[in-house]
Design an enzyme around this catalytic site. Structure first.
Site, short mmCIF file in Angstrom:
data_model
loop_
_atom_site.label_atom_id
_atom_site.label_comp_id
_atom_site.label_asym_id
_atom_site.label_seq_id
_atom_site.Cartn_x
_atom_site.Cartn_y
_atom_site.Cartn_z
N CYS A 1 -45.77 8.32 16.10
CA CYS A 1 -46.95 7.52 15.60
C CYS A 1 -48.22 7.86 15.93
O CYS A 1 -48.69 8.01 16.91
CB CYS A 1 -46.73 6.24 16.28
N GLY A 2 -48.95 8.24 14.77
CA GLY A 2 -50.57 8.68 14.70
C GLY A 2 -51.39 7.61 14.49
O GLY A 2 -50.97 6.44 14.17
N ASN A 3 -52.67 7.80 14.52
CA ASN A 3 -53.51 6.67 14.22
C ASN A 3 -53.49 6.36 12.73
O ASN A 3 -54.06 5.24 12.31
CB ASN A 3 -54.87 7.04 14.42
N ASN B 1 -50.72 7.48 10.32
CA ASN B 1 -49.33 7.51 9.76
C ASN B 1 -48.32 7.51 10.93
O ASN B 1 -48.41 8.02 11.98
CB ASN B 1 -48.90 8.55 8.86
N GLY C 1 -53.61 12.71 25.19
CA GLY C 1 -52.76 12.09 24.04
C GLY C 1 -51.38 12.48 23.82
O GLY C 1 -51.00 13.72 23.89
N PRO C 2 -50.37 11.75 23.81
CA PRO C 2 -48.73 12.13 23.94
C PRO C 2 -48.69 13.14 22.73
O PRO C 2 -47.95 14.17 22.89
CB PRO C 2 -48.11 10.81 23.78
N ASP C 3 -49.16 12.77 21.69
CA ASP C 3 -49.09 13.84 20.51
C ASP C 3 -49.42 15.13 20.82
O ASP C 3 -48.61 16.27 20.40
CB ASP C 3 -49.89 13.55 19.21
N ASP D 1 -54.03 20.53 15.24
CA ASP D 1 -53.32 19.47 14.44
C ASP D 1 -54.28 18.60 13.63
O ASP D 1 -55.15 18.01 14.23
CB ASP D 1 -52.66 18.60 15.46
N THR E 1 -72.35 15.80 -7.00
CA THR E 1 -72.26 15.10 -5.80
C THR E 1 -71.03 15.30 -5.03
O THR E 1 -70.72 15.62 -3.77
CB THR E 1 -72.42 13.56 -5.72
#
Ligand SMILES: Nc1ncnc2c1ncn2[C@@H]1O[C@H](COP(=O)(O)OP(=O)(O)O)[C@@H](O)[C@H]1O
Ligand SMILES: CC(C)(COP(=O)(O)O)[C@@H](O)C(=O)NCCC(=O)O
Ligand SMILES: [K+]
Length: 258
Positions: A7-9, A11, A107-109, A129, A184
């Site tokens: 579980c990331g911030n 996805n 961070g566990p990741d 990452d 732009t």
């Protein structure tokens, strides 16, 4: 079989490991209020759709978002009748402890990426990452996480420009054809794309100089391929690095269970 959840911030990714290969990889957006029942509704629909024959009896979770862990624990308990292993909790053993300042919660990741990359490559690594944040994890010769770098993620940088400047639109990242943008969108893409190339190169060079030894650079995360295809920044790109790390940590805990 093992269900590995990263579980990331932004996805959350679920993969089923049959002991030999991943049977499937399913992705949903991270949302702290999603209930165990909602996870299962989503999960079982896709499993049925892909006709995946599974027999999940174990669950391992890595989460950079502490609030989602409770619902994922209920999900594991209710639907697979098991107590999940949660990376970063005291009961989850790591192949080797991180060597960082006392009191630091890594961070566990990053711990999972370290375990996965060391298993594949041995030590003296930089793991990059490309997630919500872009993290650089430095892995010593013995496989310990010894620190690293946290930079704002590519999409976060694009969002920040859009949110802070009234005249700047939301832009998707892409490699621009030229450095000098003539509109732009092209200007923003150039700033973020080439800025990022410079950021990654400079940080990796400085880490190598500080460590004073050759190091292998391994990249992972959603946006890594964009850079890998365009410029020579990494020694390898591994889409499944975090998932692989989860299986390594899970095995380590089984082998060392008391
Ligand atoms: N293939 C892709 N193409 C473009 N953007 C992507 C792709 N995969 C992921 N992203 C974006 O990259 C960012 C990081 O995603 P992800 O690696 O899932 O982050 P996290 O692990 O922090 O949840 C997110 O903004 C996501 O929308
Ligand atoms: C740096 C991170 C936000 C990256 O998370 P992600 O981009 O994968 O969602 C996460 O690893 C984290 O919350 N780390 C805690 C601080 C540390 O690792 O030092
Ligand atoms: K991540």
């Amino acid at each position: 079989m093992l269900l590995a959840i990263d579980c990331g911030n932004t996805n959350t990714v679920f993969s089923i490991w049959d002991g030999d290969k991943f049977l499937c990889t399913l992705r949903t957006s991270t949302h702290h209020a999603r209930t165990a029942d909602a996870y299962f509704t989503w999960f079982s629909t896709l499993i049925k759709h892909y006709e995946i024959d599974h027999d999940i009896s174990e669950v391992i979770i890595s989460s950079t978002v502490p609030r989602v862990v409770w619902n994922l624990r209920v999900f594991a308990d209710r639907f697979f009748n098991c107590r999940p292993l949660v990376v970063g909790k005291p009961e989850c053993l790591l192949p080797i402890e991180a060597r960082v300042d006392a009191g630091t919660i890594v961070g566990p990741d990053r711990l999972v990426n370290t375990a996965g990359a060391f298993d594949r490559h041995g030590g003296d690594l930089i793991v990059v990452d490309f997630g919500t944040a872009t993290t650089f994890d430095v892995v010593a010769a013995d496989g310990a996480y010894i620190g690293g770098v946290i930079a704002p993620g590519v999409n976060l940088s694009l969002e920040a420009l859009h949110n802070a400047a009234a005249a700047l639109p939301h832009v998707d990242i892409a490699k621009p054809s030229f450095v000098i943008g003539t509109n732009t969108v092209a200007c923003i893409q150039s700033g973020v794309f080439w800025g990022y190339v410079g950021l990654v190169r400079e940080i990796c060079d400085r880490i190598k100089a500080e460590r004073d030894r050759p190091m292998t650079i391994v990249a992972t995360g959603g946006l890594a391929p964009l850079f890998q295809q365009s410029v020579d920044l990494f020694d390898s790109f591994e889409d499944d690095l975090t998932m692989h790390g989860l299986t390594v940590i899970h095995n380590h805990n089984k082998e060392n269970a008391t």
